[in-house]
Design a protein around this motif. Structure first.
Motif, PDB file in Angstrom:
ATOM      1  N   ALA A 102       0.979  -1.294   0.065  1.00  0.00           N
ATOM      2  CA  ALA A 102       0.028  -0.059  -0.225  1.00  0.00           C
ATOM      3  C   ALA A 102       0.907   1.159  -0.077  1.00  0.00           C
ATOM      4  O   ALA A 102       2.029   1.396   0.433  1.00  0.00           O
ATOM      5  N   VAL A 103       0.380   2.402  -0.515  1.00  0.00           N
ATOM      6  CA  VAL A 103       0.962   3.785  -0.529  1.00  0.00           C
ATOM      7  C   VAL A 103       0.518   4.631   0.613  1.00  0.00           C
ATOM      8  O   VAL A 103      -0.683   4.853   0.661  1.00  0.00           O
ATOM      9  N   LEU A 104       1.364   5.394   1.352  1.00  0.00           N
ATOM     10  CA  LEU A 104       0.920   6.561   1.862  1.00  0.00           C
ATOM     11  C   LEU A 104       1.750   7.688   1.401  1.00  0.00           C
ATOM     12  O   LEU A 104       2.961   7.802   1.696  1.00  0.00           O
ATOM     13  N   ASN A 105       1.167   8.763   0.824  1.00  0.00           N
ATOM     14  CA  ASN A 105       1.657   9.823   0.578  1.00  0.00           C
ATOM     15  C   ASN A 105       0.748  10.869   0.596  1.00  0.00           C
ATOM     16  O   ASN A 105      -0.322  11.056   1.129  1.00  0.00           O
ATOM     17  N   GLY A 106       1.269  12.406   0.113  1.00  0.00           N
ATOM     18  CA  GLY A 106       0.470  13.339   0.398  1.00  0.00           C
ATOM     19  C   GLY A 106      -0.876  13.575  -0.410  1.00  0.00           C
ATOM     20  O   GLY A 106      -1.799  14.270   0.263  1.00  0.00           O
ATOM     21  N   ASP A 107      -1.085  12.622  -1.170  1.00  0.00           N
ATOM     22  CA  ASP A 107      -2.017  12.579  -2.104  1.00  0.00           C
ATOM     23  C   ASP A 107      -3.289  11.799  -1.566  1.00  0.00           C
ATOM     24  O   ASP A 107      -4.445  11.659  -2.073  1.00  0.00           O
ATOM     25  N   VAL A 108      -2.833  10.985  -0.513  1.00  0.00           N
ATOM     26  CA  VAL A 108      -3.808   9.804   0.162  1.00  0.00           C
ATOM     27  C   VAL A 108      -4.706  10.747   0.937  1.00  0.00           C
ATOM     28  O   VAL A 108      -4.213  11.272   1.997  1.00  0.00           O
TER      29      VAL A 108
ATOM     30  N   ARG B 202      -6.066   6.839   4.248  1.00  0.00           N
ATOM     31  CA  ARG B 202      -4.816   6.804   5.279  1.00  0.00           C
ATOM     32  C   ARG B 202      -5.328   5.821   6.395  1.00  0.00           C
ATOM     33  O   ARG B 202      -4.470   5.063   6.756  1.00  0.00           O
ATOM     34  N   GLU B 203      -6.132   6.192   6.956  1.00  0.00           N
ATOM     35  CA  GLU B 203      -6.725   5.308   8.351  1.00  0.00           C
ATOM     36  C   GLU B 203      -7.205   3.899   7.804  1.00  0.00           C
ATOM     37  O   GLU B 203      -6.747   3.212   8.584  1.00  0.00           O
ATOM     38  N   ARG B 204      -7.726   3.750   6.662  1.00  0.00           N
ATOM     39  CA  ARG B 204      -8.060   2.287   6.299  1.00  0.00           C
ATOM     40  C   ARG B 204      -6.653   1.662   6.034  1.00  0.00           C
ATOM     41  O   ARG B 204      -6.524   0.611   6.360  1.00  0.00           O
ATOM     42  N   THR B 205      -5.721   2.358   5.331  1.00  0.00           N
ATOM     43  CA  THR B 205      -4.505   1.731   5.156  1.00  0.00           C
ATOM     44  C   THR B 205      -3.723   1.314   6.418  1.00  0.00           C
ATOM     45  O   THR B 205      -3.192   0.054   6.429  1.00  0.00           O
ATOM     46  N   ILE B 206      -3.738   2.281   7.324  1.00  0.00           N
ATOM     47  CA  ILE B 206      -2.991   1.928   8.560  1.00  0.00           C
ATOM     48  C   ILE B 206      -3.515   0.589   9.251  1.00  0.00           C
ATOM     49  O   ILE B 206      -2.899  -0.286   9.764  1.00  0.00           O
ATOM     50  N   GLU B 207      -4.886   0.869   9.231  1.00  0.00           N
ATOM     51  CA  GLU B 207      -5.656  -0.700   9.819  1.00  0.00           C
ATOM     52  C   GLU B 207      -5.404  -1.799   9.153  1.00  0.00           C
ATOM     53  O   GLU B 207      -5.191  -3.037   9.621  1.00  0.00           O
TER      54      GLU B 207
ATOM     55  N   ALA C  59       5.876   4.919   1.719  1.00  0.00           N
ATOM     56  CA  ALA C  59       5.327   6.154   2.276  1.00  0.00           C
ATOM     57  C   ALA C  59       6.527   7.328   2.209  1.00  0.00           C
ATOM     58  O   ALA C  59       7.789   7.020   1.953  1.00  0.00           O
ATOM     59  N   THR C  60       5.869   8.390   2.222  1.00  0.00           N
ATOM     60  CA  THR C  60       6.903   9.924   2.329  1.00  0.00           C
ATOM     61  C   THR C  60       6.732  10.157   3.553  1.00  0.00           C
ATOM     62  O   THR C  60       6.115   9.703   4.535  1.00  0.00           O
ATOM     63  N   ASP C  61       7.969  10.944   3.897  1.00  0.00           N
ATOM     64  CA  ASP C  61       7.935  11.017   5.605  1.00  0.00           C
ATOM     65  C   ASP C  61       6.638  11.739   6.231  1.00  0.00           C
ATOM     66  O   ASP C  61       6.459  11.506   7.036  1.00  0.00           O
ATOM     67  N   VAL C  62       6.353  12.875   5.357  1.00  0.00           N
ATOM     68  CA  VAL C  62       5.178  13.667   6.031  1.00  0.00           C
ATOM     69  C   VAL C  62       3.819  12.613   6.114  1.00  0.00           C
ATOM     70  O   VAL C  62       3.052  12.759   7.115  1.00  0.00           O
ATOM     71  N   ALA C  63       3.559  11.932   5.178  1.00  0.00           N
ATOM     72  CA  ALA C  63       2.384  10.810   5.382  1.00  0.00           C
ATOM     73  C   ALA C  63       2.624   9.987   6.383  1.00  0.00           C
ATOM     74  O   ALA C  63       1.577   9.309   6.961  1.00  0.00           O
ATOM     75  N   ALA C  64       3.773   9.557   6.873  1.00  0.00           N
ATOM     76  CA  ALA C  64       3.932   8.645   7.871  1.00  0.00           C
ATOM     77  C   ALA C  64       4.497   9.211   9.261  1.00  0.00           C
ATOM     78  O   ALA C  64       4.422   8.261  10.071  1.00  0.00           O
ATOM     79  N   ARG C  65       4.260  10.431   9.335  1.00  0.00           N
ATOM     80  CA  ARG C  65       4.297  11.006  10.600  1.00  0.00           C
ATOM     81  C   ARG C  65       3.336  10.530  11.719  1.00  0.00           C
ATOM     82  O   ARG C  65       2.125  10.394  11.243  1.00  0.00           O
ATOM     83  N   GLY C  66       3.817  10.105  12.778  1.00  0.00           N
ATOM     84  CA  GLY C  66       2.893   9.780  13.955  1.00  0.00           C
ATOM     85  C   GLY C  66       2.413   8.160  13.653  1.00  0.00           C
ATOM     86  O   GLY C  66       1.647   7.878  14.281  1.00  0.00           O
ATOM     87  N   LEU C  67       2.899   7.588  12.693  1.00  0.00           N
ATOM     88  CA  LEU C  67       2.522   6.284  12.308  1.00  0.00           C
ATOM     89  C   LEU C  67       3.167   5.335  13.660  1.00  0.00           C
ATOM     90  O   LEU C  67       4.391   5.159  14.060  1.00  0.00           O
ATOM     91  N   ASP C  68       2.209   4.610  14.159  1.00  0.00           N
ATOM     92  CA  ASP C  68       2.701   3.606  15.488  1.00  0.00           C
ATOM     93  C   ASP C  68       1.934   2.325  15.117  1.00  0.00           C
ATOM     94  O   ASP C  68       0.962   2.082  15.573  1.00  0.00           O
TER      95      ASP C  68
END
Length: 475
Positions: A299-305, A310-315, A327-336
Motif C-alpha cells: 500500500a502507499v501513503l503519500n500526500g495525495d492519500v 490513510r486510516e484504512r491503510t494503517i488498519e 510512504a513519504t516522511d510527511v505521510a508517515a508522521r505519527g505512524l505507530d
C-alpha cells in the motif's frame, strides 16, 4: 542544556530537556504547542496538517529569540528540529507582498538546500504568495534566473551558486532581512568558509543573522563574533535516542539498480511488516507498482492519500492485510504499528531528523527491529552525520546474493509445508475433497505419493521459478 543570553523565558520554554514529540496530542491554542509563539493562523494550520504538534527543545529556545529579531548562535545536532526552529519565525515575519528575497539560507550541499527549501514550502503551504527557491550548482543557471525574476521571498542555496548569482546581479539582496548559516561547521569542513564570509560582507548592514552548527570550532566562533550582533546563544544537548533495539545497516547501490536491490532485500529479510520510505510521491507509486508485480501485498501513503484512506491503510497494515507500506516522511508522521519489523530508507533523508523519525517506526514496544539505508556512491559522505545523530555506527551490508535468496525461498517453503501439516488451513470437508482428488489422479496416472506431492508444489508455484538466476553484481 539550554543557554539563552537574554535571560528571559517564554511560555514555550519549558521542558527543554524533553525530546521532540511529533506524535503528541494536537494542541494549537494560544498558550500551548506552537500556538504560544505568536504565529498566525495560516502557519499553525500548515503545522497541524503536516503533523507538527509539540515544539522540540531547540524550537522552544530559539523561536522566541528569532521572533524578536535577534541574532542567534545555535549549537545543536542535526535531528533536533533546527530547520523549523529558524524557518518558522522567518516565515512569521515575512512580507508576502514584497517579491524580493527577504531570507537567505546558506547550506553546505545541494541535498541539504533542497531539504530546507522543501521544509519552507511545507510550512508556507497556507501562506498566499510566499515562494521559496533552491539554487545550487549543477542546475540550469538560466532557469534559476527566470525564477528569481518572477519573484521569491526565500532563497536557499549553496555558497558557490549564491555567489555566482550575486556577482551576475541576478540575486538582489538589497531587501534582505535575515541570513541563516545552516550546518556552519560542515561548510567549514568542506572549505566554504571564505565564500560564506564574502556573502556576509555583501549584505545590508541591518539584517538578522542566524548561525547553526553541530560543533563550535574556533573558526565558526570567530565568524559569529565578527558578523553577529549580541546574539542569543542556544545550546541543545539532545538525549541520545535508545537505538539499542534497532539494528541499523546500509548498502551501497547505484540509482538504476535500487528497485532490483529493494526486491532482493525484501526477499532476504524475513519481517512481519515493512515500511519503505521514499522521497517523493512519484517514487512511492513507482516502488509500490514494482513490488505489486512481484506479488507483495503493498500500500502507499503519500500526500495525495485522503485521511479516510490513510486510516484504512494503517488498519490493513496493523491487521496483516498489507505487509509492505511505501510512504513519504510527511505521510508517515505519527505512524505507530507494532508489527513493523523493518524500515527501509529507499531514499536517504538529507535531514537526519527525518532519519531518526523513520527508523523509530520499528523497534516499537520494546521489540527489536531492523533499519536498512540505501546509499548511492555520492551519498556516502552523509553517513557520518547520521551516525553522529544516532550515536552508533551503521554497518555496511551487501545486496543479497542469488544463493542467499534461494536458500530463503527453500526455507520459507519448508516452513509453510510444516505449518500446514501441523495446522491445516482448510476445513475437514475441503481436505476430504482434496484427498479424493489425489486418490483419483494417483489411480488414473499410476503416480506415487511423492510424484503427487511434487506436482502439487509445482502447481503452487503458479509457473514462477523457485530459484533466482542471473545477474547479481550491483557494483
Amino acid at each position: 542544556m539550554t543557554e539563552n543570553s537574554s535571560g528571559s523565558s517564554s511560555p514555550c520554554s519549558a521542558d527543554l530537556d524533553a525530546a521532540a514529540n511529533p506524535a503528541a496530542a494536537v494542541n494549537l491554542s494560544a498558550d500551548q504547542g506552537f500556538g504560544c509563539f505568536g504565529f498566525g493562523s495560516e502557519l499553525l494550520q500548515a503545522l497541524e496538517a503536516i503533523g507538527y504538534r509539540e515544539p522540540s527543545p531547540i524550537q522552544k529556545a530559539a523561536i522566541p529569540e528569532l521572533m524578536l529579531g535577534r541574532d542567534l548562535v545555535g549549537q545543536a545536532q542535526t535531528g533536533t528540529g533546527k530547520t523549523a526552529a529558524f524557518a518558522l519565525p522567518m516565515l512569521a515575519r515575512l512580507d508576502p507582498a514584497e517579491r524580493k528575497p527577504q531570507v537567505l539560507v546558506l547550506a553546505p550541499t545541494r541535498e541539504l538546500a533542497l531539504q530546507v527549501a522543501d521544509a519552507f514550502n511545507s510550512y508556507a503551504s497556507q501562506l498566499n504568495g510566499v515562494r521559496t527557491l533552491a539554487i545550487y550548482g549543477g542546475a540550469d543557471f538560466r532557469d534559476q534566473i527566470h525564477q528569481l525574476k518572477r519573484g521569491v521571498q526565500i532563497v536557499v542555496g549553496t555558497p558557490g551558486r549564491v555567489m555566482d548569482h550575486m556577482r551576475q546581479g541576478t540575486l538582489d539582496l538589497s531587501n534582505l532581512r535575515a541570513l541563516v548559516l545552516d550546518e556552519a561547521d560542515e561548510m567549514l569542513r568542506m572549505g566554504f568558509i571564505d565564500d560564506v564570509e564574502w556573502v556576509l560582507e555583501q549584505l545590508p548592514e541591518k539584517r538578522q543573522v542566524v548561525l547553526f552548527s553541530a560543533t563550535m570550532p574556533a573558526e565558526i566562533r570567530r565568524i559569529s563574533q565578527k558578523y553577529l550582533n549580541s546574539p542569543a546563544e542556544v545550546t541543545i544537548r539532545q538525549k541520545a535516542a535508545d537505538a539499542s533495539l534497532i539494528r541499523q545497516r546500509f548498502l551501497m547501490v547505484h540509482a538504476p539498480h535500487k528497485l532490483a536491490a529493494l526486491e532482493r532485500v525484501l526477499e532476504a529479510e524475513t519481517s512481519e511488516g515493512v515500511i519503505v520510505f521514499a522521497r517523493t510521491k512519484a517514487i512511492t507509486i513507482t516502488v509500490a507498482e514494482s513490488l505489486e508485480q512481484h506479488g507483495y501485498d503493498v500500500a502507499v501513503l503519500n500526500g495525495d492519500v485522503p485521511q479516510a484512506q490513510r486510516e484504512r491503510t494503517i488498519e490493513r497494515l496493523k491487521s496483516g492485510q498489507v505487509d509492505v507500506l511505501v510512504a513519504t516522511d510527511v505521510a508517515a508522521r505519527g505512524l505507530d504499528v507494532e508489527r513493523i519489523g523493518l524500515v527501509i530508507n529507499y531514499d536517504i533523508p538529507f535531514d537526519a531528523e527525518a532519519y531518526v523519525h523513520r527508523i523509530g517506526r520499528t523497534g516499537r514496544a520494546g521489540r527489536t527491529g531492523d533499519a536498512i539505508l540505501f546509499l548511492t556512491p555520492r551519498e556516502r559522505r552523509f553517513l557520518g552525520g547520521l551516525e553522529r545523530v544516532v550515536a552508533k555506527p551503521i554497518a555496511e551490508m551487501e545486496v543479497p546474493s542469488n544463493a542467499t535468496i534461494n536458500q530463503n525461498r527453500l526455507d520459507r517453503m519448508r516452513a509453510k509445508l510444516t505449518g500446514c501439516l501441523q495446522t491445516p488451513e482448510s476445513s475437514e470437508q475441503e481436505r476430504a475433497l482434496l484427498s479424493e482428488i489425489l486418490q483419483r489422479v494417483a489411480q488414473e496416472q499410476g503416480s506415487s505419493p511423492e510424484q503427487l506431492a511434487l506436482a502439487a508444489l509445482e502447481l503452487a508455484l503458479a509457473g514462477k521459478p523457485l530459484l533466482l538466476q542471473g545477474e547479481e553484481n550491483f557494483h
